[in-house]
Design a protein around this motif. Structure first.
Motif, PDB file in Angstrom:
ATOM      1  N   PHE A 231     -10.304   7.080  -3.071  1.00 49.71           N
ATOM      2  CA  PHE A 231      -9.892   8.055  -2.061  1.00 49.71           C
ATOM      3  C   PHE A 231      -8.789   7.440  -1.210  1.00 49.71           C
ATOM      4  CE2 PHE A 231     -10.737  10.644   1.867  1.00 49.71           C
ATOM      5  CZ  PHE A 231     -10.368  11.864   1.308  1.00 49.71           C
ATOM      6  N   GLU A 232      -7.577   7.880  -1.451  1.00 48.00           N
ATOM      7  CA  GLU A 232      -6.407   7.231  -0.855  1.00 48.00           C
ATOM      8  C   GLU A 232      -6.412   7.203   0.671  1.00 48.00           C
ATOM      9  OE1 GLU A 232      -1.522   7.280  -1.290  1.00 48.00           O
ATOM     10  OE2 GLU A 232      -2.778   8.494  -2.617  1.00 48.00           O
ATOM     11  N   PRO A 233      -6.839   8.257   1.377  1.00 46.45           N
ATOM     12  CA  PRO A 233      -6.816   8.190   2.844  1.00 46.45           C
ATOM     13  C   PRO A 233      -7.661   7.064   3.432  1.00 46.45           C
ATOM     14  CG  PRO A 233      -7.028  10.463   2.123  1.00 46.45           C
ATOM     15  CD  PRO A 233      -7.206   9.614   0.900  1.00 46.45           C
ATOM     16  N   TYR A 234      -8.650   6.577   2.685  1.00 42.81           N
ATOM     17  CA  TYR A 234      -9.508   5.512   3.204  1.00 42.81           C
ATOM     18  C   TYR A 234      -9.052   4.124   2.762  1.00 42.81           C
ATOM     19  CZ  TYR A 234     -12.921   9.059   4.643  1.00 42.81           C
ATOM     20  OH  TYR A 234     -13.547  10.116   5.247  1.00 42.81           O
ATOM     21  N   ARG A 235      -8.035   4.056   1.939  1.00 40.64           N
ATOM     22  CA  ARG A 235      -7.600   2.772   1.401  1.00 40.64           C
ATOM     23  C   ARG A 235      -6.892   1.943   2.476  1.00 40.64           C
ATOM     24  NH1 ARG A 235      -4.078   4.022  -3.161  1.00 40.64           N
ATOM     25  NH2 ARG A 235      -6.034   4.851  -3.980  1.00 40.64           N
ATOM     26  N   THR A 236      -7.250   0.673   2.550  1.00 40.71           N
ATOM     27  CA  THR A 236      -6.602  -0.235   3.506  1.00 40.71           C
ATOM     28  C   THR A 236      -5.778  -1.319   2.828  1.00 40.71           C
ATOM     29  OG1 THR A 236      -8.485  -1.773   3.579  1.00 40.71           O
ATOM     30  CG2 THR A 236      -8.517   0.087   5.129  1.00 40.71           C
ATOM     31  N   HIS A 237      -6.056  -1.614   1.539  1.00 36.24           N
ATOM     32  CA  HIS A 237      -5.403  -2.746   0.878  1.00 36.24           C
ATOM     33  C   HIS A 237      -5.147  -2.472  -0.599  1.00 36.24           C
ATOM     34  CE1 HIS A 237      -7.148  -4.899   4.356  1.00 36.24           C
ATOM     35  NE2 HIS A 237      -6.223  -5.820   4.149  1.00 36.24           N
ATOM     36  N   ARG A 238      -4.242  -3.262  -1.149  1.00 35.97           N
ATOM     37  CA  ARG A 238      -4.083  -3.404  -2.595  1.00 35.97           C
ATOM     38  C   ARG A 238      -4.266  -4.878  -2.942  1.00 35.97           C
ATOM     39  NH1 ARG A 238       0.499  -2.613  -5.278  1.00 35.97           N
ATOM     40  NH2 ARG A 238       1.825  -3.069  -3.476  1.00 35.97           N
ATOM     41  N   LEU A 239      -4.931  -5.144  -4.055  1.00 35.91           N
ATOM     42  CA  LEU A 239      -5.125  -6.507  -4.541  1.00 35.91           C
ATOM     43  C   LEU A 239      -4.498  -6.592  -5.921  1.00 35.91           C
ATOM     44  CD1 LEU A 239      -6.504  -9.313  -4.037  1.00 35.91           C
ATOM     45  CD2 LEU A 239      -8.471  -8.419  -5.314  1.00 35.91           C
ATOM     46  N   TYR A 240      -3.539  -7.502  -6.083  1.00 36.34           N
ATOM     47  CA  TYR A 240      -2.804  -7.569  -7.344  1.00 36.34           C
ATOM     48  C   TYR A 240      -2.315  -8.994  -7.591  1.00 36.34           C
ATOM     49  CZ  TYR A 240       1.048  -7.091  -3.963  1.00 36.34           C
ATOM     50  OH  TYR A 240       1.895  -7.252  -2.889  1.00 36.34           O
ATOM     51  N   PRO A 241      -1.965  -9.310  -8.854  1.00 38.80           N
ATOM     52  CA  PRO A 241      -1.461 -10.657  -9.146  1.00 38.80           C
ATOM     53  C   PRO A 241      -0.137 -10.905  -8.430  1.00 38.80           C
ATOM     54  CG  PRO A 241      -2.130  -9.533 -11.162  1.00 38.80           C
ATOM     55  CD  PRO A 241      -2.120  -8.502 -10.079  1.00 38.80           C
ATOM     56  N   ALA A 242       0.031 -12.108  -7.922  1.00 39.77           N
ATOM     57  CA  ALA A 242       1.300 -12.465  -7.297  1.00 39.77           C
ATOM     58  C   ALA A 242       2.410 -12.394  -8.342  1.00 39.77           C
ATOM     59  CB  ALA A 242       1.224 -13.870  -6.705  1.00 39.77           C
ATOM     60  N   PRO A 243       3.569 -11.865  -7.984  1.00 38.45           N
ATOM     61  CA  PRO A 243       4.667 -11.747  -8.954  1.00 38.45           C
ATOM     62  C   PRO A 243       4.981 -13.079  -9.628  1.00 38.45           C
ATOM     63  CG  PRO A 243       5.194 -10.559  -6.942  1.00 38.45           C
ATOM     64  CD  PRO A 243       3.927 -11.317  -6.672  1.00 38.45           C
ATOM     65  N   GLY A 244       5.075 -13.039 -10.941  1.00 36.90           N
ATOM     66  CA  GLY A 244       5.404 -14.239 -11.698  1.00 36.90           C
ATOM     67  C   GLY A 244       4.236 -15.160 -11.965  1.00 36.90           C
ATOM     68  N   ASN A 245       3.067 -14.834 -11.413  1.00 37.69           N
ATOM     69  CA  ASN A 245       1.899 -15.698 -11.612  1.00 37.69           C
ATOM     70  C   ASN A 245       1.018 -15.097 -12.704  1.00 37.69           C
ATOM     71  OD1 ASN A 245      -0.548 -17.206 -11.353  1.00 37.69           O
ATOM     72  ND2 ASN A 245       0.044 -17.742  -9.264  1.00 37.69           N
ATOM     73  N   THR A 246       0.928 -15.784 -13.814  1.00 38.26           N
ATOM     74  CA  THR A 246       0.157 -15.285 -14.960  1.00 38.26           C
ATOM     75  C   THR A 246      -1.127 -16.078 -15.177  1.00 38.26           C
ATOM     76  OG1 THR A 246       1.419 -16.706 -16.465  1.00 38.26           O
ATOM     77  CG2 THR A 246       2.236 -14.458 -16.106  1.00 38.26           C
ATOM     78  N   ARG A 247      -1.518 -16.887 -14.190  1.00 41.13           N
ATOM     79  CA  ARG A 247      -2.702 -17.720 -14.361  1.00 41.13           C
ATOM     80  C   ARG A 247      -3.964 -16.871 -14.433  1.00 41.13           C
ATOM     81  NH1 ARG A 247      -6.820 -19.457 -11.608  1.00 41.13           N
ATOM     82  NH2 ARG A 247      -6.151 -18.344  -9.742  1.00 41.13           N
ATOM     83  N   HIS A 248      -4.829 -17.191 -15.391  1.00 43.24           N
ATOM     84  CA  HIS A 248      -6.119 -16.531 -15.514  1.00 43.24           C
ATOM     85  C   HIS A 248      -7.282 -17.524 -15.438  1.00 43.24           C
ATOM     86  CE1 HIS A 248      -3.616 -13.239 -16.891  1.00 43.24           C
ATOM     87  NE2 HIS A 248      -4.665 -12.436 -16.896  1.00 43.24           N
ATOM     88  N   GLU A 249      -7.021 -18.789 -15.704  1.00 42.13           N
ATOM     89  CA  GLU A 249      -8.098 -19.767 -15.742  1.00 42.13           C
ATOM     90  C   GLU A 249      -8.525 -20.148 -14.321  1.00 42.13           C
ATOM     91  OE1 GLU A 249      -4.193 -21.907 -15.656  1.00 42.13           O
ATOM     92  OE2 GLU A 249      -5.067 -20.253 -16.820  1.00 42.13           O
ATOM     93  N   PRO A 250      -9.757 -20.654 -14.161  1.00 39.80           N
ATOM     94  CA  PRO A 250     -10.248 -21.019 -12.827  1.00 39.80           C
ATOM     95  C   PRO A 250      -9.440 -22.164 -12.218  1.00 39.80           C
ATOM     96  CG  PRO A 250     -12.052 -20.880 -14.426  1.00 39.80           C
ATOM     97  CD  PRO A 250     -10.784 -20.832 -15.205  1.00 39.80           C
TER      98      PRO A 250
END
Length: 448
Positions: free
Chosen positions: A336-355
């Motif tokens: 529900f977009e009106p309640y959204r406060t943030h987006r969480l996404y990979p940092a540009p250029g960062n392809t790391r998946h391992e811990p």
């Protein structure tokens, strides 16, 4: 056609998941290492004791389809053990409530994921102890189990979504509130005894319908905690948490149920630098169960309900918001977009998946903690390889976070096993539970 329906019914009955208690043994079971084993399959109390100092306990409390505890003695055994642990030293308690298609049965993948989170937290605590010279906090997990899957048959189990949603609401209205409240009481009691109110920390995590269970159990408590932080003559303070943090991942409940928390948090335009997160909701943009199937079912079940468009004040944006109750009533909260406060996404250029290594994870958490204190509308907080970006109309440090998560991080409804997800939640827990004095020592120790 009739024969087909009868056949499907017989298959569902034959494949019905057992309605049973999976952990009837309340004796402590010790594991020498964090490995897959059936040795503790029926034990409600377990301790993992690896060769390093990074051990933890894992406890189970189970509920039936009506929301009642399977056995109050099981809850008592777990609470007694945690109380004894809290006397021996500082304690971090993490509660996990599983969701759809899962249970407390041995081998459930949600249990394995929870073990990894507890192990990482324990490793962090051991590492922090080495840097600060302070004793490490003990880490204890509490897994709240219920019958999240009623028909464990491929394809047929997908038809149980609404049945299990109803059950999750019953469980949330049942004894879960008592269990969570008793855990918080343990936290408060320890603080009142020796004055160290940071000695026991409590985090509650719910996934899928487990998020519905947690929200149902705690929503009114959270609203009350927000209201009582406003003192005489409107003097405002930090918003009080339940425990220290509540995290909901791909929660399957309608946004309308979140309306009160959204309204009271957005009509306040500023929060202090010392304000920590209270509630974090993470929903994947690729979660079709809550993004597509959920609204289709809700449209049918709410056909005769009356809704309206309401006007609410957004203090950060300095303007009125128009909220369509009809849309909120059929849309899952994270979509529900009106309640959204943030987006969480990979940092540009960062392809790391391992811990990350323990040191790198700790340093990333300290960076994120400082960025949270400096938060502002539109800001981007780095969480290792991820960025948490606040919407421009959301107040800085608003402690109620509703995040839209990139599909690269959480690819669907049930897959929450990406190391970056575990790392993000772990770092969020550290931000919310590491006392300020300990954090100061850590900053100095790592040279930040």
């Amino acid at each position: 056609m009739r024969a087909t329906l009868i056949g499907l019914l017989l298959m569902m009955l034959a494949g019905c998941a057992p309605h049973q208690q999976y952990r009837p043994n309340y004796d402590l079971c010790r594991l020498p290492a964090d490995i897959q084993t059936q040795q503790c399959a029926e034990h409600a109390r377990q301790v993992v004791e690896p060769s390093s100092d990074a051990g933890y306990s894992l406890n189970f409390i189970e509920f039936d389809d009506q929301g009642s505890l399977w056995d109050r003695a099981q809850m008592g055994a777990v609470l007694d053990a945690l109380s004894a642990d809290s006397v021996q030293g500082d304690l971090l308690i993490v509660v996990f409530v599983h969701g759809w298609k899962h249970s407390a049965a041995s081998g459930d993948p949600n249990i394995d994921t929870f073990r990894r989170v507890l192990a990482q937290l324990s490793e962090n605590e051991a590492y922090m102890a080495g840097l600060t010279g302070l004793p490490p906090r003990r880490v204890a997990g509490v897994y709240l189990g219920w019958r999240g899957g009623s028909v464990p048959v491929p394809l047929l189990e997908d038809l149980t979504f609404w049945n299990r949603k109803n059950t999750a609401q019953k469980v949330g209205h049942g004894d879960v509130t008592e269990v969570l409240s008793r855990l918080e009481k343990l936290k408060r009691d320890r603080g009142s005894i020796d004055g160290n109110y940071g000695a026991v920390r409590l985090v509650v995590v719910g996934h899928s319908f487990g998020g519905l269970v947690v929200h149902t159990a705690l929503a009114q408590i959270l609203a009350n905690r927000f209201v009582v932080t406003t003192g005489p003559d409107g003097v405002q303070g930090n918003i009080e948490n339940f425990g220290d943090l509540v995290v909901l991942i791909n929660p399957a409940f309608e946004a309308q149920l979140y309306a009160s928390l959204h309204d009271i948090s957005t009509e306040r335009g500023s929060y202090f630098e010392s304000q920590l997160p209270v509630l974090a909701i993470l929903t994947s943009e690729a979660d079709d169960a809550t993004g597509t199937a959920f609204p289709l079912g809700r449209r049918v079940s709410t056909l005769f309900e009356k809704t309206r468009t309401v006007e609410r004040w957004n203090a950060a944006a300095q303007q009125q918001e128009m909220i369509d109750e009809g849309a909120a009533n059929v849309t899952a909260v994270g979509h529900f977009e009106p309640y959204r406060t943030h987006r969480l996404y990979p940092a540009p250029g960062n392809t790391r998946h391992e811990p990350l290594s323990t040191r790198d994870s700790l340093e990333a958490a300290l960076v994120a903690a400082r960025a949270w204190r400096d938060d502002a509308p539109g800001s981007r907080i780095p969480f290792a390889s991820l960025l948490l970006e606040r919407e421009a109309d959301s107040a800085a440090r608003n402690p109620y976070l509703v995040m839209r998560v990139d599909r690269d991080i959480i690819p669907d409804h049930n897959n929450i096993e990406d190391p970056r997800v575990i790392e993000f939640v772990t770092q969020l827990i550290m931000i919310s539970t590491v006392p300020e004095a300990r954090r100061g020592r850590l900053d100095r120790a790592v040279g930040n």
